[in-house]
Design an enzyme around this catalytic site. Structure first.
Site, PDB file in Angstrom:
ATOM      1  N   CYS A   1       0.821  -1.211   0.000  1.00 45.78           N
ATOM      2  CA  CYS A   1       0.000   0.000   0.000  1.00 45.78           C
ATOM      3  C   CYS A   1       0.859   1.266   0.000  1.00 45.78           C
ATOM      4  CB  CYS A   1      -0.986   0.037   1.153  1.00 45.78           C
ATOM      5  SG  CYS A   1      -2.212   1.318   0.870  1.00 45.78           S
TER       6      CYS A   1
ATOM      7  N   CYS B   1      -5.774   2.091  -4.210  1.00 43.34           N
ATOM      8  CA  CYS B   1      -5.371   2.682  -2.937  1.00 43.34           C
ATOM      9  C   CYS B   1      -6.408   3.727  -2.530  1.00 43.34           C
ATOM     10  CB  CYS B   1      -3.996   3.332  -3.131  1.00 43.34           C
ATOM     11  SG  CYS B   1      -3.261   3.781  -1.585  1.00 43.34           S
TER      12      CYS B   1
HETATM   13  C1  FAD Z   1      -0.903  -0.016   6.923  1.00 51.87           C
HETATM   14  C2  FAD Z   1      -1.407  -0.781   5.733  1.00 51.87           C
HETATM   15  C3  FAD Z   1      -2.408  -0.244   4.960  1.00 51.87           C
HETATM   16  C4  FAD Z   1      -2.879  -0.927   3.845  1.00 51.87           C
HETATM   17  N1  FAD Z   1      -3.916  -0.377   3.126  1.00 51.87           N
HETATM   18  C5  FAD Z   1      -4.420  -1.048   2.086  1.00 51.87           C
HETATM   19  C6  FAD Z   1      -5.549  -0.538   1.385  1.00 51.87           C
HETATM   20  O1  FAD Z   1      -6.090   0.510   1.729  1.00 51.87           O
HETATM   21  N2  FAD Z   1      -6.028  -1.243   0.337  1.00 51.87           N
HETATM   22  C7  FAD Z   1      -5.459  -2.411  -0.050  1.00 51.87           C
HETATM   23  O2  FAD Z   1      -5.960  -3.023  -0.994  1.00 51.87           O
HETATM   24  N3  FAD Z   1      -4.377  -2.917   0.586  1.00 51.87           N
HETATM   25  C8  FAD Z   1      -3.845  -2.280   1.643  1.00 51.87           C
HETATM   26  N4  FAD Z   1      -2.780  -2.801   2.338  1.00 51.87           N
HETATM   27  C9  FAD Z   1      -2.017  -3.919   1.748  1.00 51.87           C
HETATM   28  C10 FAD Z   1      -2.647  -5.293   1.931  1.00 51.87           C
HETATM   29  O3  FAD Z   1      -2.935  -5.526   3.275  1.00 51.87           O
HETATM   30  C11 FAD Z   1      -1.694  -6.339   1.391  1.00 51.87           C
HETATM   31  O4  FAD Z   1      -1.321  -5.991   0.080  1.00 51.87           O
HETATM   32  C12 FAD Z   1      -2.327  -7.722   1.372  1.00 51.87           C
HETATM   33  O5  FAD Z   1      -2.598  -8.121   2.696  1.00 51.87           O
HETATM   34  C13 FAD Z   1      -1.411  -8.718   0.668  1.00 51.87           C
HETATM   35  O6  FAD Z   1      -1.876 -10.016   0.819  1.00 51.87           O
HETATM   36  P1  FAD Z   1      -0.851 -11.234   0.931  1.00 51.87           P
HETATM   37  O7  FAD Z   1      -1.679 -12.430   1.191  1.00 51.87           O
HETATM   38  O8  FAD Z   1       0.097 -11.222  -0.188  1.00 51.87           O
HETATM   39  O9  FAD Z   1       0.012 -10.918   2.233  1.00 51.87           O
HETATM   40  P2  FAD Z   1      -0.498 -10.920   3.732  1.00 51.87           P
HETATM   41  O10 FAD Z   1      -1.937 -10.580   3.797  1.00 51.87           O
HETATM   42  O11 FAD Z   1       0.460 -10.065   4.482  1.00 51.87           O
HETATM   43  O12 FAD Z   1      -0.368 -12.438   4.184  1.00 51.87           O
HETATM   44  C14 FAD Z   1       0.837 -13.161   4.150  1.00 51.87           C
HETATM   45  C15 FAD Z   1       0.660 -14.386   5.053  1.00 51.87           C
HETATM   46  O13 FAD Z   1       1.768 -15.270   4.866  1.00 51.87           O
HETATM   47  C16 FAD Z   1       2.131 -15.794   6.123  1.00 51.87           C
HETATM   48  N5  FAD Z   1       3.519 -16.228   6.093  1.00 51.87           N
HETATM   49  C17 FAD Z   1       4.635 -15.477   6.244  1.00 51.87           C
HETATM   50  N6  FAD Z   1       5.719 -16.258   6.212  1.00 51.87           N
HETATM   51  C18 FAD Z   1       5.289 -17.538   6.031  1.00 51.87           C
HETATM   52  C19 FAD Z   1       5.948 -18.777   5.926  1.00 51.87           C
HETATM   53  N7  FAD Z   1       7.271 -18.895   6.024  1.00 51.87           N
HETATM   54  N8  FAD Z   1       5.192 -19.876   5.722  1.00 51.87           N
HETATM   55  C20 FAD Z   1       3.845 -19.790   5.631  1.00 51.87           C
HETATM   56  N9  FAD Z   1       3.167 -18.629   5.747  1.00 51.87           N
HETATM   57  C21 FAD Z   1       3.894 -17.518   5.944  1.00 51.87           C
HETATM   58  C22 FAD Z   1       1.892 -14.642   7.096  1.00 51.87           C
HETATM   59  O14 FAD Z   1       1.735 -15.100   8.422  1.00 51.87           O
HETATM   60  C23 FAD Z   1       0.629 -14.020   6.526  1.00 51.87           C
HETATM   61  O15 FAD Z   1      -0.535 -14.544   7.111  1.00 51.87           O
HETATM   62  C24 FAD Z   1      -2.310  -2.176   3.487  1.00 51.87           C
HETATM   63  C25 FAD Z   1      -1.315  -2.733   4.288  1.00 51.87           C
HETATM   64  C26 FAD Z   1      -0.871  -2.046   5.410  1.00 51.87           C
HETATM   65  C27 FAD Z   1       0.199  -2.672   6.281  1.00 51.87           C
END
Ligand code: FAD
Length: 494
Positions: free
Chosen positions: A240, A420
């Site tokens: 983000c 965003c």
């Molecule tokens: C402050 C903030 C504001 C945001 N605002 C927005 C917004 O307004 N709109 C928007 O669309 N997005 C927003 N985001 C971004 C959004 O949250 C992420 O892009 C999204 O969560 C990505 O999804 P993901 O599954 O790739 O990663 P995540 O949701 O972070 O999940 C990754 C998962 O992998 C797991 N993991 C890590 N290592 C391992 C391992 N070795 N083995 C197995 N599992 C593991 C973790 O525990 C976690 O559960 C924001 C993020 C933040 C921090």
């Protein structure tokens, strides 16, 4: 030991989790075949067999057999399990991926590796920091989000052996697969800022990027009557990209509402060269900044914090590329940490030169291993790393895995969408939506995307969280087309 979480619910779905007797032997045979396969076409064939074995299992196994072990490996050997589909990471991408695939294919056996019991709605962190939302609302139990038939392996994935279709867990156990989906998010490199870890959560040093400290951001904002407040942004990519400035506007609006905005020196210290990656929105944000009287410092990268002395040191790069150190006093500093691919991905054969999971930008298939896909923040695709991007990526990966199972070629489908919702005040949001190449691609026609609107604030506080918990994570597909043509008239005015 990794725990395969088996819920005591519907017998039909639970039966699909458990292999017994003859079907175990079939699945084991399928597993060992899968391990020796090198080519993608062999993987497809094995998957069809595995799916057939699971179907047979579902029909044959009685409800009381559910408690049986997933595998029956001799005690002296490291445990090896096999699943047709294995997902690494149970965040926004992993949970939606698992549940969507389950909806599309009811008997396909799916396992998900995720170490954490809590699942956070991270887009809510911005408004928690701004005092407009609660951490409680942004937190749910992982177990409550996964369909009961998804096998949750509560452990960390540690190493990948794609040639053997195998993932090793921190416990030492291995899991083989026919298809692997890699989505463990990204890594927050707090330690790259000297002194930060010691002082985060006190001395006016806060960050919305940590569920542990996000509430402290609001404490800081609430408690200040005057002073210098710094908001930092590290080099891209980060998740983000708008979040470092969104909290700044919420803080400024709080101060304005209390009639104390003039008591503050608010500074945006950004390692990058401008307000936002997409010029159309960057221009509109410059007006928001000016309206609050915020000072901008571009090319300014936070490298050190002394919390007790309330001093922050930046490495500043000038227009000629010359670097110098600048130290600033602060009363409050909101830190966005540097971010990178998780170390276990960086050091794996799945990584590209930058450390990210090496994916085709449009099919989301791994560039070297045909039976591996990736999505979300860990992926190499050059989109904005957002949950909004995940919403559009999931259907593409699901469709392509199902196509491979049917021996059909993968198809392009992801156009690089990201979004965003820029919280420009405590009652307005500029909904920035864009795709590969910085194309402005709104989901709604006739609405100027640069406008700060109350309706999007309601979306941010109520609509988007609802969609996340009750639509996207449970695996429903929400196909709202986002089109460049919707933005044309506004781009022409720009
Ligand atoms: C402050 C903030 C504001 C945001 N605002 C927005 C917004 O307004 N709109 C928007 O669309 N997005 C927003 N985001 C971004 C959004 O949250 C992420 O892009 C999204 O969560 C990505 O999804 P993901 O599954 O790739 O990663 P995540 O949701 O972070 O999940 C990754 C998962 O992998 C797991 N993991 C890590 N290592 C391992 C391992 N070795 N083995 C197995 N599992 C593991 C973790 O525990 C976690 O559960 C924001 C993020 C933040 C921090």
């Amino acid at each position: 030991m990794a725990t395969s979480k088996v819920k005591e619910t519907k017998a039909k779905t639970e039966a699909a989790k458990t292999k017994s007797g003859a079907t175990k032997a079939k699945a084991k045979a399928s597993a060992s075949k899968a391990k020796t396969k090198a080519s993608a076409s062999k993987v497809k064939a094995s998957s069809v067999k595995a799916a057939a074995a699971i179907k047979a299992t579902a029909e044959e196994v009685k409800a009381e057999e559910v408690k049986a072990q997933v595998t029956s490996t001799p005690k002296s050997e490291p445990k090896v399990s096999h699943y047709p589909v294995l997902i690494v990471g149970g965040g926004a991408a992993g949970v939606s991926m698992a549940n969507t695939l389950r909806r599309k294919s009811t008997l396909l056996e799916i396992a998900l590796i995720e170490p954490s019991e809590q699942h956070y709605y991270q887009p809510g962190f911005t408004i928690i920091g701004g005092g407009a939302y609660s951490l409680k609302k942004a937190t749910k139990q992982e177990a409550d989000l996964l369909h009961p038939s998804i096998i949750w392996v509560k452990d960390f994935a540690e190493t990948f052996e794609p040639e053997k279709n195998s993932v090793t867990l921190r416990s030492g156990e291995s899991i083989t697969y026919d298809y692997l989906v890699v989505c463990p998010g990204l890594q927050l490199d707090w330690d790259k800022i000297s002194g930060l870890e010691e002082t985060l959560g006190k001395n006016g040093v806060c960050s919305n990027y940590s569920p542990k400290h996000v509430e402290y951001t609001w404490e800081c904002i609430k408690g200040l009557e005057s002073g210098t407040t710094l908001f930092t942004q590290p080099p891209m990519p980060i998740k983000c990209a708008g979040a470092p400035q969104k909290i700044m506007y919420l803080a400024a609006d709080r101060f304005r509402k209390k009639g104390i905005l003039d008591n503050f020196d608010i500074q945006f210290c950004n390692a990058g060269p401008g307000m936002f990656g997409v010029p159309f929105f960057a221009k509109a944000l410059t007006k928001v900044i000016a309206d609050y009287g915020i000072t901008t410092n571009f090319g300014s990268n936070l490298v050190e914090i002394d919390g007790e002395a309330k001093k922050a040191t930046f490495e500043v790069t000038d227009g000629d590329g010359k670097k110098s150190k600048v130290t600033k006093d602060f009363d409050m500093i909101h830190v966005t940490p540097p971010q990178s691919a998780p170390d276990f991905i960086k050091s794996s054969p799945l990584a590209n030169a930058g450390g990210w999971v090496d994916l085709n930008d449009r099919t989301l298939q791994h560039n070297k291993f045909a039976n591996i896909f990736g999505l979300g923040d860990a992926g190499s695709t050059p989109n904005a790393k957002t949950a909004a991007a995940v919403r559009k990526q999931v259907p593409v990966v699901v469709k392509n895995i199902l196509r491979l199972i049917k021996n059909e070629a993968v198809q392009e489908g992801y156009e690089g969408y990201g979004s965003c919702p820029l919280t420009t005040s405590l009652s307005t949001v500029m909904l920035a939506e864009f795709s590969y190449g910085g194309k402005v691609t709104p989901s709604f026609p006739k609405l100027d995307p640069r406008e700060n609107r109350f309706i999007w604030w309601i979306g941010k506080k109520i609509g988007f969280p609802w969609l996340y918990w009750y639509w996207m994570l449970p695996g429903h597909t929400l196909d709202i087309p986002s089109k460049e043509s919707y933005a044309k008239e506004f781009l022409d005015q720009d």
